[in-house]
Write a protein that holds these residues in place. Structure first.
Motif, PDB file in Angstrom:
ATOM      1  N   TRP A  36     -15.279  -1.132   2.771  1.00 20.97           N
ATOM      2  CA  TRP A  36     -14.686  -1.782   1.609  1.00 20.97           C
ATOM      3  C   TRP A  36     -13.185  -1.515   1.583  1.00 20.97           C
ATOM      4  CZ3 TRP A  36     -13.871   0.893  -3.534  1.00 20.97           C
ATOM      5  CH2 TRP A  36     -13.395  -0.013  -4.495  1.00 20.97           C
ATOM      6  N   ILE A  37     -12.380  -2.536   1.367  1.00 18.50           N
ATOM      7  CA  ILE A  37     -10.928  -2.404   1.431  1.00 18.50           C
ATOM      8  C   ILE A  37     -10.388  -1.479   0.339  1.00 18.50           C
ATOM      9  CG2 ILE A  37     -10.384  -4.379  -0.050  1.00 18.50           C
ATOM     10  CD1 ILE A  37      -8.133  -5.049   2.001  1.00 18.50           C
ATOM     11  N   GLY A  38     -11.164  -1.312  -0.716  1.00 19.46           N
ATOM     12  CA  GLY A  38     -10.735  -0.445  -1.813  1.00 19.46           C
ATOM     13  C   GLY A  38     -10.571   1.006  -1.416  1.00 19.46           C
ATOM     14  N   VAL A  39     -11.260   1.446  -0.333  1.00 17.08           N
ATOM     15  CA  VAL A  39     -11.111   2.851   0.084  1.00 17.08           C
ATOM     16  C   VAL A  39      -9.698   3.131   0.576  1.00 17.08           C
ATOM     17  CG1 VAL A  39     -13.564   3.061   0.678  1.00 17.08           C
ATOM     18  CG2 VAL A  39     -11.903   2.455   2.462  1.00 17.08           C
ATOM     19  N   LEU A  40      -8.980   2.091   1.002  1.00 16.81           N
ATOM     20  CA  LEU A  40      -7.597   2.285   1.432  1.00 16.81           C
ATOM     21  C   LEU A  40      -6.738   2.729   0.244  1.00 16.81           C
ATOM     22  CD1 LEU A  40      -7.043  -0.813   3.758  1.00 16.81           C
ATOM     23  CD2 LEU A  40      -7.983   1.434   4.326  1.00 16.81           C
ATOM     24  N   ILE A  41      -6.977   2.113  -0.899  1.00 20.46           N
ATOM     25  CA  ILE A  41      -6.232   2.482  -2.110  1.00 20.46           C
ATOM     26  C   ILE A  41      -6.634   3.880  -2.575  1.00 20.46           C
ATOM     27  CG2 ILE A  41      -5.799   1.897  -4.518  1.00 20.46           C
ATOM     28  CD1 ILE A  41      -6.272  -1.030  -3.771  1.00 20.46           C
ATOM     29  N   LEU A  45       0.831  -1.206   0.000  1.00 20.94           N
ATOM     30  CA  LEU A  45       0.000   0.000   0.000  1.00 20.94           C
ATOM     31  C   LEU A  45       0.868   1.260   0.000  1.00 20.94           C
ATOM     32  CD1 LEU A  45      -3.074  -0.526   2.377  1.00 20.94           C
ATOM     33  CD2 LEU A  45      -3.105   0.335   0.031  1.00 20.94           C
ATOM     34  N   LEU A  46       1.922   1.248   0.802  1.00 19.75           N
ATOM     35  CA  LEU A  46       2.842   2.388   0.825  1.00 19.75           C
ATOM     36  C   LEU A  46       3.583   2.518  -0.501  1.00 19.75           C
ATOM     37  CD1 LEU A  46       4.287   1.936   4.423  1.00 19.75           C
ATOM     38  CD2 LEU A  46       2.642   3.651   3.667  1.00 19.75           C
ATOM     39  N   PHE A  47       3.783   1.383  -1.179  1.00 16.95           N
ATOM     40  CA  PHE A  47       4.439   1.397  -2.492  1.00 16.95           C
ATOM     41  C   PHE A  47       3.621   2.206  -3.500  1.00 16.95           C
ATOM     42  CE2 PHE A  47       4.669  -0.518  -6.752  1.00 16.95           C
ATOM     43  CZ  PHE A  47       6.017  -0.323  -7.043  1.00 16.95           C
ATOM     44  N   ILE A  48       2.294   2.163  -3.369  1.00 14.39           N
ATOM     45  CA  ILE A  48       1.431   2.929  -4.283  1.00 14.39           C
ATOM     46  C   ILE A  48       1.788   4.405  -4.228  1.00 14.39           C
ATOM     47  CG2 ILE A  48      -0.959   3.678  -4.699  1.00 14.39           C
ATOM     48  CD1 ILE A  48      -1.860   0.923  -3.712  1.00 14.39           C
ATOM     49  N   ASN A  49       1.991   4.914  -3.019  1.00 14.82           N
ATOM     50  CA  ASN A  49       2.359   6.319  -2.843  1.00 14.82           C
ATOM     51  C   ASN A  49       3.637   6.662  -3.599  1.00 14.82           C
ATOM     52  OD1 ASN A  49       4.341   8.060  -0.791  1.00 14.82           O
ATOM     53  ND2 ASN A  49       2.349   9.011  -1.151  1.00 14.82           N
ATOM     54  N   GLY A  50       4.678   5.889  -3.356  1.00 12.48           N
ATOM     55  CA  GLY A  50       5.953   6.173  -3.998  1.00 12.48           C
ATOM     56  C   GLY A  50       5.912   5.993  -5.499  1.00 12.48           C
ATOM     57  N   LEU A  79     -11.151  11.783   4.883  1.00 10.39           N
ATOM     58  CA  LEU A  79     -12.615  11.689   4.945  1.00 10.39           C
ATOM     59  C   LEU A  79     -13.121  10.395   4.333  1.00 10.39           C
ATOM     60  CD1 LEU A  79     -15.159  13.241   5.802  1.00 10.39           C
ATOM     61  CD2 LEU A  79     -15.215  14.238   3.504  1.00 10.39           C
ATOM     62  N   ILE A  80     -12.496   9.964   3.236  1.00 11.65           N
ATOM     63  CA  ILE A  80     -12.992   8.789   2.527  1.00 11.65           C
ATOM     64  C   ILE A  80     -12.812   7.502   3.331  1.00 11.65           C
ATOM     65  CG2 ILE A  80     -10.865   8.155   1.298  1.00 11.65           C
ATOM     66  CD1 ILE A  80     -12.663   7.730  -1.197  1.00 11.65           C
ATOM     67  N   LEU A  81     -11.885   7.501   4.290  1.00 12.67           N
ATOM     68  CA  LEU A  81     -11.664   6.310   5.111  1.00 12.67           C
ATOM     69  C   LEU A  81     -12.884   5.976   5.965  1.00 12.67           C
ATOM     70  CD1 LEU A  81      -7.970   6.836   6.322  1.00 12.67           C
ATOM     71  CD2 LEU A  81      -8.792   5.385   4.455  1.00 12.67           C
ATOM     72  N   ASN A  82     -13.757   6.960   6.199  1.00 15.25           N
ATOM     73  CA  ASN A  82     -14.959   6.732   7.004  1.00 15.25           C
ATOM     74  C   ASN A  82     -16.196   6.458   6.157  1.00 15.25           C
ATOM     75  OD1 ASN A  82     -13.645   7.016   9.452  1.00 15.25           O
ATOM     76  ND2 ASN A  82     -14.051   9.207   9.608  1.00 15.25           N
ATOM     77  N   PHE A  83     -16.043   6.444   4.835  1.00 17.21           N
ATOM     78  CA  PHE A  83     -17.202   6.274   3.966  1.00 17.21           C
ATOM     79  C   PHE A  83     -17.659   4.826   3.856  1.00 17.21           C
ATOM     80  CE2 PHE A  83     -17.088  10.291   1.066  1.00 17.21           C
ATOM     81  CZ  PHE A  83     -17.405  11.045   2.184  1.00 17.21           C
ATOM     82  N   SER A  84     -16.721   3.906   3.959  1.00 12.06           N
ATOM     83  CA  SER A  84     -17.055   2.508   3.695  1.00 12.06           C
ATOM     84  C   SER A  84     -16.057   1.585   4.370  1.00 12.06           C
ATOM     85  CB  SER A  84     -17.056   2.257   2.173  1.00 12.06           C
ATOM     86  OG  SER A  84     -17.173   0.888   1.880  1.00 12.06           O
TER      87      SER A  84
END
Length: 406
Positions: free
Chosen positions: A306-311, A257-262, A299-304
């Motif tokens: 669903w694991i996809g919100v992490l991405i 997940l951190l790799f996505i950022n970089g 904000l989006i972390l509280n919407f669902s």
């Protein structure tokens, strides 16, 4: 396709050899920085500390960072950016190796303070080096390239670090981090010799040499950076714990997940910065939009559930970081008078240090007492305030006769 490739490469044109070498050294340093993304996990799972205790340890991290940036700024103005960077990398590397041998709470607090004091002396020096080795008009892109090197290393480090933790142990990370810091120091000493660089007059009209602490507009920028950074550092401590506690992710998946950022930063930041410069966005408005995207990522972390919100959250945070970070650094440099670059960038870097002092501890305790969702709402609210302050700074600078660019 060839045109897209050509346009991408053009974003790197005009940067000096020294900037490329500085970026290479920075990449080597950051590629080995596998400890920090997993530090909160290490302290909880390996050392058995509670979240409030981890918050106190990370507060010591922040105090060390404050003193490190102050000392780094003074050393940069005194002995020069080259010696400051070399010493910081070498001594910081030794500090990372030694940290693994500390076991008690108080020893780790002291060790963390000393380690980050040594390591963060690097930060104001590298900003000054970036300007010193840049051609006129290239400072923002030079900073963006150095950030690209940081994030290329940071994208590789957590992936490898997560695999090493899963397959071997945490202790290996400390050795790798320490050795790579020392190697980066050696490489910088060999390939990037210091030279006398005439600082160019760029966009500063006011030349009195006023202290950054007596510059009210710079203090406002400093406040904006402190509040913004308090929220950003959640991604280095509270967010990894959130991934593990709520979504039950292992360290290797957290590393991905951190790799996505970089990875996003490596591919898109230079073209994005180049495009924003071509449309002549002001540095202050870039800061505002960057923090707006960062606010949305919480904000989006509280919407669902669903694991996809992490991405999605990670992508939004990364967009905000790509916009805000290089332009805020360039804005800070543009407001610094000749002869005081180190002091100004030391104060600027201190904003991130204070965020370590406050942000980790606040996030850990808010999450422990009220839950992760409450903490994300608090961070969102703080960033709304940051956006309003950025808009205020934009208005003041636009009307001011002291600065040509804002």
């Amino acid at each position: 396709m060839r045109k897209i490739y050509r346009n991408y490469i053009d974003n790197f044109s005009g940067l000096s050899r020294e900037i490329w070498l500085l970026s290479l050294v920075t990449f080597i340093n950051r590629a080995g920085a596998m400890v920090l993304p997993f530090l909160s996990l290490y302290l909880v799972s390996e050392k058995g500390f509670t979240k409030p205790e981890v918050g106190i340890i990370m507060t010591c991290y922040g105090v060390g960072s404050i003193f490190g940036t102050i000392i780094g700024g003074k050393l940069t103005d005194g002995i020069g950016y080259h010696k400051t960077i070399v010493l910081s990398l070498l001594l910081g590397g030794l500090g990372f190796i030694g940290l693994q041998f500390l076991d008690t709470f108080y020893l780790i607090c002291v060790g963390m303070f000393l380690l980050i004091l040594l390591a963060d002396a690097y930060r104001p020096a590298v900003f000054v080096a970036a300007e010193a080795y840049s051609k006129p008009g290239n400072v923002t892109r030079a900073i963006a390239l150095i950030r690209l090197a940081i994030n290329l290393g940071f994208s590789i480090g957590p992936v490898i670090g997560g695999i090493i933790i899963t397959r071997i142990n945490y202790a290996s990370l400390f050795w790798i981090d320490g050795v790579t810091c020392a190697l980066a120091s050696l490489l910088l000493f060999i390939v990037l010799k210091p030279k006398k660089v005439v600082l160019k007059e760029k966009i500063i009209i006011k030349k009195e040499g006023k202290s950054p602490y007596k510059n009210p507009l710079y203090i406002l920028l400093f406040l904006i950076m402190v509040l913004s950074s308090i929220t950003f550092v959640q991604y280095f401590s509270v967010v990894p714990l959130f991934y593990k506690d709520v979504y039950l992710l292992s360290e290797d998946l957290i590393g991905l997940l951190l790799f996505i950022n970089g990875a996003i930063i490596v591919i898109f930041e230079m073209p994005l910065v180049g495009w924003l410069e071509r449309i002549k966005i002001s540095k202050t408005m870039a800061l505002l939009w960057g923090n707006a995207f960062l606010a949305a990522s919480f904000l989006i972390l509280n919407f669902s559930s669903w694991i996809g919100v992490l991405i999605i959250g990670m992508v939004l945070m990364t967009i905000g970081e790509m916009i805000a970070s290089p332009f805020s650094s360039a804005l800070a440099l543009s407001m610094a008078p000749k002869g005081r670059k180190g002091s100004y960038m030391g104060l600027f870097s201190m904003s991130f240090s204070i965020s370590h002092l406050v942000g980790h501890n606040a996030g850990m305790n808010l999450s422990d007492v009220y839950g992760y969702a409450f903490n994300w709402y608090v961070m969102f609210a703080v960033l709304i305030v940051v956006c309003l302050l950025s808009l205020w700074l934009y208005g003041i600078l636009k009307k001011s006769s002291e600065y040509v660019e804002y």
